[in-house]
Each structure stands twice: as structure tokens, then as C-alpha cells.
Write an enzyme that holds these catalytic residues in place. Structure first.
Site, PDB file in Angstrom:
ATOM      1  CG  PHE A 129      -1.957   1.043   1.238  1.00 29.66           C
ATOM      2  CD1 PHE A 129      -3.088   0.907   0.450  1.00 29.66           C
ATOM      3  CD2 PHE A 129      -1.817   2.186   2.009  1.00 29.66           C
ATOM      4  CE1 PHE A 129      -4.076   1.887   0.433  1.00 29.66           C
ATOM      5  CE2 PHE A 129      -2.786   3.173   2.011  1.00 29.66           C
ATOM      6  CZ  PHE A 129      -3.919   3.021   1.218  1.00 29.66           C
ATOM      7  CG  ASP A 198       0.379  -3.388   6.848  1.00 29.59           C
ATOM      8  OD1 ASP A 198      -0.718  -3.835   7.260  1.00 29.59           O
ATOM      9  OD2 ASP A 198       0.499  -2.261   6.345  1.00 29.59           O
ATOM     10  CE1 TYR A 223      -8.963   1.170   7.517  1.00 29.81           C
ATOM     11  CE2 TYR A 223      -8.156   2.270   9.483  1.00 29.81           C
ATOM     12  CZ  TYR A 223      -7.999   1.923   8.153  1.00 29.81           C
ATOM     13  OH  TYR A 223      -6.886   2.320   7.470  1.00 29.81           O
ATOM     14  CE  LYS A 224      -7.456  -2.085   5.497  1.00 30.72           C
ATOM     15  NZ  LYS A 224      -8.158  -1.165   4.587  1.00 30.72           N
ATOM     16  NE  ARG A 372      -9.913  -3.832  -2.296  1.00 32.61           N
ATOM     17  CZ  ARG A 372      -9.340  -3.232  -1.250  1.00 32.61           C
ATOM     18  NH1 ARG A 372      -8.100  -3.525  -0.935  1.00 32.61           N
ATOM     19  NH2 ARG A 372      -9.988  -2.321  -0.562  1.00 32.61           N
TER      20      ARG A 372
END
Length: 398
Positions: A129, A198, A223-224, A372
Site C-alpha cells: 500500500f 503489516d 477498521y477492516k 475488489r
């Protein structure tokens, strides 16, 4: 009744996790974007109201002690620990993922001695990312190291006595590829370097095994798949054996051994508390704590089994409903190489996703041509999967 619909009904009927859907606030939309923002757990609104009205509104400053605000970062860290297979006392919650990546990378270089010991190179996942890459470049520059960007598969071949730290993603955010955390960690250690992982796209979706695989440092968002809410605080894992030597580049008053002594010189606290910096973000942190209650009684292994079943079934349904050549799957088919998402390449992916969302199927788009779809086993069912693939086929046929 079509064969995929019939199969979906049977799979939902035998799904041991199906009842967990009631722990979330959901509607009739097929929500396949939990790998960006998890759905709202039903317990959160009431908890947040209590924090605001009673703990803040009535108790006010007394809540630092009486409501447990002061100990929230490590208490909630211990709540996350079983989800990444870590013992208690090694995770502290707070700050953003980016800030924690910075702490971990600079701390990793310092653990090895950095350029003064001949270890003057930081390796970063070239497919990471973007923010991780930006932070890695800055951390390398600030510690006097050079930065080398390679794919995870290339890491073992470039490790050397110059390597100080290696920053890798457990799951690729674009493709959903699951990387070999045990093997790559072992390779990094064999070179005498520090492994930083990560976990943003793996924690809460599949087993991680931080302690078992000897991971040194790890970071992740909440938050995922952990459903902590937009901008909920991230976390930092520091392996117990390294805690007394972990030197955070962001020492703060709450990571001081005597935080209320207000000393002009810094003395680090014991344990994972060294990862704290400033005053905890109490409102979002306690919303996260409430959100984590959905994991009570839930096995990460059962979540992983359902995740693989969901993604397998989605690919089967796509093959049934989508015309040949309209999409290309860029997510690995092998279970050992797949996270909890499926990425499909197609023409006008941005426009296709917009039309899917208009028809009640929510995924997301990654530039330039990737659709996605994230599968959160706690609340996504097999009928959702069948419907998503069917709507995708109808949308592409138009």
C-alpha cells in the site's frame, strides 16, 4: 431453481457462523467491502452513547480511572492478541497504521544497530500500500539507511548482512495474495534482520501466528475485518523478547515509566507500553472495544474455513454467471496463497463497480482495472455471494 442458488441455500443451512450476522447492523445490500470498512457491530452505538453521556458527560475526568480510560490501549491490545495468535502483554492500541509503521521500522533499525553496525539497508514490499512505502522511505532516510523495494518472493534472494529491517504485507491489498509469513520471517531472521509485518488485510480474516512464527514487530488497522469503525485506532505488536530493547522514535508522556512525574528526561515504560505516545483517542478506542465483542466465542480457524469456502463459491458462481473472457481473476486460486478477498480484472472496472453498487452489491475499485470483493465471514453468507456474482454477470452482459 438454479444450481448456484440451490448450493447457496445448502451452504448457508450448514454454516456454523451464520448466527453471527445478527451481531451487526445490516440491510439487504450485499456488502463485500469489509476489507476497506467493516460493518457496524450492533453493540457499538449503545456503548458509544454511554461513553459520551455517562463516562464523559457525568464522570468527566474521573473516567480516566473509574471507567478504565487510562488502561484502554493495553487492555484492548490484549483483546486483539488472540485474533493474531499472540500472548497478552505484547500489543498496544493507538495512533494510525502509518504512525505505527514508522515506530516499528525505525525501532527495528535501532534494534539491529543500524548503519553503525553495518546494517544500512531497509527492504520494503514493492507492491505495498503506498503509505507503507512512503513511511519506509522516510524511515530509511532518517536512520541513514538505503531503501530497497522488491516483491515478497524476491526477499530471500536480496537479504544480506547489510539488511536491518524488512517490511512486508501479509496480504496484498490489490490482489488478495497471501504471503508466506512463516517462511519469510525465518529468512529475515537467518540474515540477522528484523521482520516487520503489516496485518491490515489479514487480522480477523485468517490465522496469523505472530508468537509461533517469531514475528518481531507487527502493525495493523482495526477498521477492516475487526470492524472498529472509520479511523479506529491501529495497533503495534512488539515481541516480548524485544520489548526491553525497543526504542520508539516517538516517545511520549504516556509511554514514560512515570507518566505523571513530568520529568524533562525520558525513561521508557516496561513492555508493550513503550509503543504508546500521547493521550489515547478514547471515543474511537472504546467503540473499537465494543466492536471486538462480536468475536466472543468465535474461532479464527472457523472464520478462515468459511472465508475459503466463500471465496471458492464466489469464483464458481462467477464462472457460471459471467461470460467467458469478461473478467480475469488475479487472486491466487491456491488456498495457501489467498487472503479473504477476490480481485477481478475487467474493462471499465470503475464504471462496472458503480453499476454494481447501484444494484445493491458493494465492493470497490482499484486503479486501473480491478474489481475488489472482500468477504467478511462474520456477516457474509453464501446467498450474498451467489447474488453478487449473478448481478456481476448481468451487469457485464449489458
Amino acid at each position: 431453481m438454479s444450481e448456484p442458488v440451490s448450493r447457496a441455500e445448502k451452504l448457508d443451512a450448514s454454516d456454523e457462523l451464520a448466527g453471527l450476522r445478527a451481531r451487526f447492523v445490516l440491510d439487504d445490500v450485499v456488502y463485500l467491502d469489509g476489507n476497506s470498512l467493516g460493518a457496524l457491530p450492533a453493540a457499538v452505538p449503545g456503548r458509544v452513547e454511554d461513553v459520551v453521556r455517562r463516562q464523559w458527560g457525568s464522570l468527566r475526568i474521573r473516567s480516566w480511572d473509574e471507567s478504565g480510560w487510562w488502561t484502554a490501549p493495553e487492555r484492548i491490545g490484549d483483546r486483539i492478541a488472540p485474533l493474531v495468535a499472540a500472548a497478552a502483554g505484547q500489543i498496544v492500541v493507538g495512533d494510525s497504521t502509518s504512525v505505527n509503521v514508522f515506530k516499528a521500522l525505525v525501532g527495528a533499525v535501532r534494534l539491529t544497530g543500524g548503519p553503525h553496525s553495518g546494517r544500512d539497508e531497509v527492504i520494503v514490499d514493492a507492491t505495498t500500500f503506498p503509505t507503507d512505502g512512503y513511511i519506509a522511505e522516510s524511515a530509511a532516510r532518517m536512520t541513514g539507511c538505503t531503501l530497497r523495494a522488491v516483491t515478497p518472493a524476491e526477499v530471500p534472494g536480496v537479504l544480506s548482512g547489510r539488511t536491518a529491517a524488512v517490511l512486508l504485507n501479509h496480504v496484498d491489498y490489490r490482489t488478495g495474495r497471501l504471503h508466506d509469513l512463516p517462511g519469510l520471517t525465518a529468512a529475515v531472521h537467518a540474515a540477522g534482520a528484523i521482520a516487520v509485518w503489516d496485518l491490515c488485510h489479514s487480522a480477523g480474516a485468517l490465522p496469523v501466528g505472530l508468537d509461533a512464527h517469531g514475528v518481531d514487530l507487527a502493525v495493523g488497522c482495526t477498521y477492516k475485518y475487526l470492524n472498529g469503525g472509520p479511523g479506529s485506532p491501529a495497533y503495534l505488536y512488539v515481541r516480548r523478547e524485544l520489548q526491553d530493547r525497543f526504542d520508539s522514535p516517538l516517545p511520549g508522556w504516556t509511554s514514560h515509566a512515570d507518566p505523571f512525574g513530568m520529568s524533562p528526561s525520558f525513561a521508557p515504560a516496561e513492555g508493550a507500553l513503550r509503543g504508546r505516545v500521547g493521550t489515547p483517542d478514547i471515543l474511537s478506542m472504546l467503540a473499537l472495544e465494543a466492536a471486538l465483542e462480536v468475536w466472543d466465542g468465535v474461532s479464527v480457524e472457523a472464520v478462515r474455513a468459511k472465508s475459503l469456502a466463500l471465496t471458492d463459491f464466489f469464483l464458481e458462481c462467477v464462472a457460471s454467471y459471467v461470460g467467458e473472457g469478461r473478467v480475469e481473476c488475479v487472486t491466487p486460486l491456491a488456498h495457501g496463497e489467498r487472503g479473504s478477498q477476490v480481485a477481478l480484472r475487467c474493462e471499465d472496472a470503475g464504471g462496472v463497480m458503480k453499476r454494481l453498487i447501484e444494484r445493491g452489491v458493494v465492493g470497490d475499485f482499484r486503479h486501473p482495472d480491478v474489481l475488489r470483493f472482500g468477504f467478511t465471514p462474520l456477516y457474509v453468507g453464501f446467498a450474498d455471494v451467489e447474488r453478487a456474482a449473478r448481478v456481476l454477470g448481468e451487469t457485464l452482459a449489458r
